[in-house]
Scaffold this motif. Structure first.
Motif, PDB file in Angstrom:
ATOM      1  N   SER A  93       0.833  -1.210   0.000  1.00  0.00           N
ATOM      2  CA  SER A  93       0.000   0.000   0.000  1.00  0.00           C
ATOM      3  C   SER A  93       0.863   1.253   0.000  1.00  0.00           C
ATOM      4  O   SER A  93       0.572   2.228  -0.707  1.00  0.00           O
ATOM      5  N   LEU A  94       1.933   1.211   0.791  1.00  0.00           N
ATOM      6  CA  LEU A  94       2.812   2.384   0.877  1.00  0.00           C
ATOM      7  C   LEU A  94       3.423   2.716  -0.487  1.00  0.00           C
ATOM      8  O   LEU A  94       3.560   3.893  -0.851  1.00  0.00           O
ATOM      9  N   LEU A  95       3.782   1.672  -1.251  1.00  0.00           N
ATOM     10  CA  LEU A  95       4.475   1.877  -2.522  1.00  0.00           C
ATOM     11  C   LEU A  95       3.513   2.048  -3.702  1.00  0.00           C
ATOM     12  O   LEU A  95       3.934   2.482  -4.776  1.00  0.00           O
ATOM     13  N   SER A  96       2.238   1.724  -3.506  1.00  0.00           N
ATOM     14  CA  SER A  96       1.344   1.610  -4.656  1.00  0.00           C
ATOM     15  C   SER A  96       0.755   2.930  -5.128  1.00  0.00           C
ATOM     16  O   SER A  96       0.329   3.033  -6.284  1.00  0.00           O
ATOM     17  N   ALA A  97       0.675   3.926  -4.288  1.00  0.00           N
ATOM     18  CA  ALA A  97      -0.008   5.178  -4.656  1.00  0.00           C
ATOM     19  C   ALA A  97       0.726   6.363  -4.042  1.00  0.00           C
ATOM     20  O   ALA A  97       1.419   6.216  -3.029  1.00  0.00           O
ATOM     21  N   PRO A  98       0.574   7.535  -4.654  1.00  0.00           N
ATOM     22  CA  PRO A  98       1.255   8.711  -4.097  1.00  0.00           C
ATOM     23  C   PRO A  98       0.637   9.165  -2.789  1.00  0.00           C
ATOM     24  O   PRO A  98      -0.531   8.894  -2.503  1.00  0.00           O
ATOM     25  N   HIS A  99       1.432   9.878  -2.016  1.00  0.00           N
ATOM     26  CA  HIS A  99       0.991  10.484  -0.765  1.00  0.00           C
ATOM     27  C   HIS A  99       1.105  12.008  -0.917  1.00  0.00           C
ATOM     28  O   HIS A  99       1.994  12.495  -1.614  1.00  0.00           O
ATOM     29  N   ARG A 100       0.222  12.715  -0.261  1.00  0.00           N
ATOM     30  CA  ARG A 100       0.236  14.174  -0.344  1.00  0.00           C
ATOM     31  C   ARG A 100       0.814  14.759   0.940  1.00  0.00           C
ATOM     32  O   ARG A 100       0.476  14.313   2.042  1.00  0.00           O
ATOM     33  N   VAL A 101       1.685  15.778   0.784  1.00  0.00           N
ATOM     34  CA  VAL A 101       2.242  16.495   1.929  1.00  0.00           C
ATOM     35  C   VAL A 101       1.158  17.401   2.498  1.00  0.00           C
ATOM     36  O   VAL A 101       0.605  18.237   1.785  1.00  0.00           O
TER      37      VAL A 101
ATOM     38  N   ILE B  88       7.046  15.514   8.404  1.00  0.00           N
ATOM     39  CA  ILE B  88       5.988  15.793   7.437  1.00  0.00           C
ATOM     40  C   ILE B  88       4.876  14.778   7.668  1.00  0.00           C
ATOM     41  O   ILE B  88       5.102  13.562   7.574  1.00  0.00           O
ATOM     42  N   ARG B  89       3.658  15.276   7.940  1.00  0.00           N
ATOM     43  CA  ARG B  89       2.515  14.375   8.042  1.00  0.00           C
ATOM     44  C   ARG B  89       1.956  14.186   6.632  1.00  0.00           C
ATOM     45  O   ARG B  89       1.712  15.163   5.915  1.00  0.00           O
ATOM     46  N   LEU B  90       1.765  12.943   6.238  1.00  0.00           N
ATOM     47  CA  LEU B  90       1.361  12.616   4.871  1.00  0.00           C
ATOM     48  C   LEU B  90      -0.075  12.119   4.836  1.00  0.00           C
ATOM     49  O   LEU B  90      -0.580  11.536   5.803  1.00  0.00           O
ATOM     50  N   ASP B  91      -0.719  12.348   3.688  1.00  0.00           N
ATOM     51  CA  ASP B  91      -2.072  11.865   3.464  1.00  0.00           C
ATOM     52  C   ASP B  91      -2.055  10.961   2.235  1.00  0.00           C
ATOM     53  O   ASP B  91      -1.492  11.333   1.200  1.00  0.00           O
ATOM     54  N   GLY B  92      -2.636   9.784   2.361  1.00  0.00           N
ATOM     55  CA  GLY B  92      -2.633   8.848   1.239  1.00  0.00           C
ATOM     56  C   GLY B  92      -3.232   7.537   1.681  1.00  0.00           C
ATOM     57  O   GLY B  92      -4.096   7.508   2.579  1.00  0.00           O
ATOM     58  N   PRO B  93      -2.826   6.427   1.078  1.00  0.00           N
ATOM     59  CA  PRO B  93      -3.358   5.131   1.475  1.00  0.00           C
ATOM     60  C   PRO B  93      -3.128   4.868   2.962  1.00  0.00           C
ATOM     61  O   PRO B  93      -2.044   5.124   3.490  1.00  0.00           O
ATOM     62  N   VAL B  94      -4.158   4.373   3.619  1.00  0.00           N
ATOM     63  CA  VAL B  94      -4.042   4.043   5.045  1.00  0.00           C
ATOM     64  C   VAL B  94      -3.243   2.750   5.212  1.00  0.00           C
ATOM     65  O   VAL B  94      -3.495   1.760   4.521  1.00  0.00           O
ATOM     66  N   LEU B  95      -2.270   2.781   6.105  1.00  0.00           N
ATOM     67  CA  LEU B  95      -1.483   1.582   6.410  1.00  0.00           C
ATOM     68  C   LEU B  95      -2.146   0.887   7.595  1.00  0.00           C
ATOM     69  O   LEU B  95      -2.128   1.394   8.723  1.00  0.00           O
ATOM     70  N   ARG B  96      -2.725  -0.268   7.345  1.00  0.00           N
ATOM     71  CA  ARG B  96      -3.515  -0.959   8.358  1.00  0.00           C
ATOM     72  C   ARG B  96      -2.615  -1.729   9.322  1.00  0.00           C
ATOM     73  O   ARG B  96      -1.648  -2.373   8.901  1.00  0.00           O
TER      74      ARG B  96
END
Length: 284
Positions: free
Chosen positions: A193-201, A210-218
């Motif tokens: 999940s971490l590698l599959s989609a971009p995260h937003r700053v 930096i707190r990131l927004d993107g796929p939730v890591l369960r």
């Protein structure tokens, strides 16, 4: 002693060097320049040892005034520069005359620019460093209008270089990661999940992290983790499932599990990420 006066610090500016390595066992983080690659280049361009203290300016806006001849260089986030009434370039030695003001405009991209002056900023060291640690409140305070900074004596000859071109910062940053010490605390698909989609700053970004927004890591485990050592580049994941990327002023310990760590060579690039910018993680 030669000095410079801060006319305007811009949104946020501090004195930085290469920090306080080796003191984490007594609760002191390394701190230092967030983008060490750009910081070192600025010092080399004015003939300083790489660890001399310089100014780290966040989002430009910095204006400093000199009372004597000096040589400065600006690297990092690219911005328009004026020295006196003259336009000057990034990543090049800039001669300054008495009375000149050197000003940095808002960068077109990137976040942090570095202004080095030949001789280095010579404020008193704290625990062997002149860096401002914003979390531990060590070192000199953040710069304010009217503050005066002493400049040291050059120890090396002028370098035979008049320009050091820098690669432009990409719109989407790609940071390499390796598995962290607590990957087994997460669901089996967490790293994918971490590698599959971009995260937003997000807007919650400073020298600490930096707190990131993107796929939730369960999480695979719901219990608490005792605080353990934190390192530069660690991706610590709070209960929200959105990671926090540790930067220069990160705490020395943390209580959230770390499923992955950004390679230290890529943390310099992370330090130039702006709120709203996209970050993608990749395997080395």
């Amino acid at each position: 002693m030669k000095k410079l006066e801060v006319v305007r610090p811009g949104p946020f500016a501090t004195v930085q060097d290469l920090g306080r390595p080796g003191l984490a066992a007594i609760g002191v983080g390394r701190s230092g320049a967030a983008d060490r690659r750009s910081f070192r280049l600025a010092n080399r361009l004015v003939g300083n040892p790489e660890g001399c203290a310089a100014i780290e300016a966040t989002l430009g806006g910095l204006v400093v005034r000199f009372t004597e001849h000096a040589v400065v260089a600006v690297t990092g986030a690219p911005c328009a520069i004026t020295a006196g009434a003259r336009a000057a370039g990034m990543s090049a030695p800039i001669p300054v005359r008495p009375g000149d003001e050197v000003s940095l405009a808002t960068p077109d991209n990137g976040l942090r620019s570095y202004l080095a002056v030949r001789g280095g900023i010579d404020v008193p060291p704290v625990l062997g460093s002149r860096a401002t640690d914003t979390m531990a409140r060590l070192g000199p305070a953040a710069l304010t209008p009217g503050c005066v900074l002493p400049v040291g004596t050059p120890s090396l000859p002028h370098p035979p270089v008049d320009l050091a071109p820098q690669r432009p910062f990409p719109d989407e940053l790609v940071l390499r990661v390796v598995p962290g010490p607590r990957l087994d605390w997460f669901a089996e698909d967490a790293l994918t999940s971490l590698l599959s989609a971009p995260h937003r700053v997000t807007a919650e970004a400073d020298r600490v992290g930096i707190r990131l927004d993107g796929p939730v890591l369960r999480r695979a485990r719901g219990d608490e983790l005792p605080p353990e050592a934190g390192v530069l580049g660690a991706l610590q994941v709070p209960p929200s499932g959105h990671p926090i990327l540790f930067l220069a002023d990160h705490p020395v310990t943390g209580g959230y599990p770390v499923p992955a760590v950004v390679l230290e060579d890529d943390v310099d690039l992370a330090a130039q990420a702006r709120p709203g910018q996209s970050i993608r993680f990749s395997a080395p």
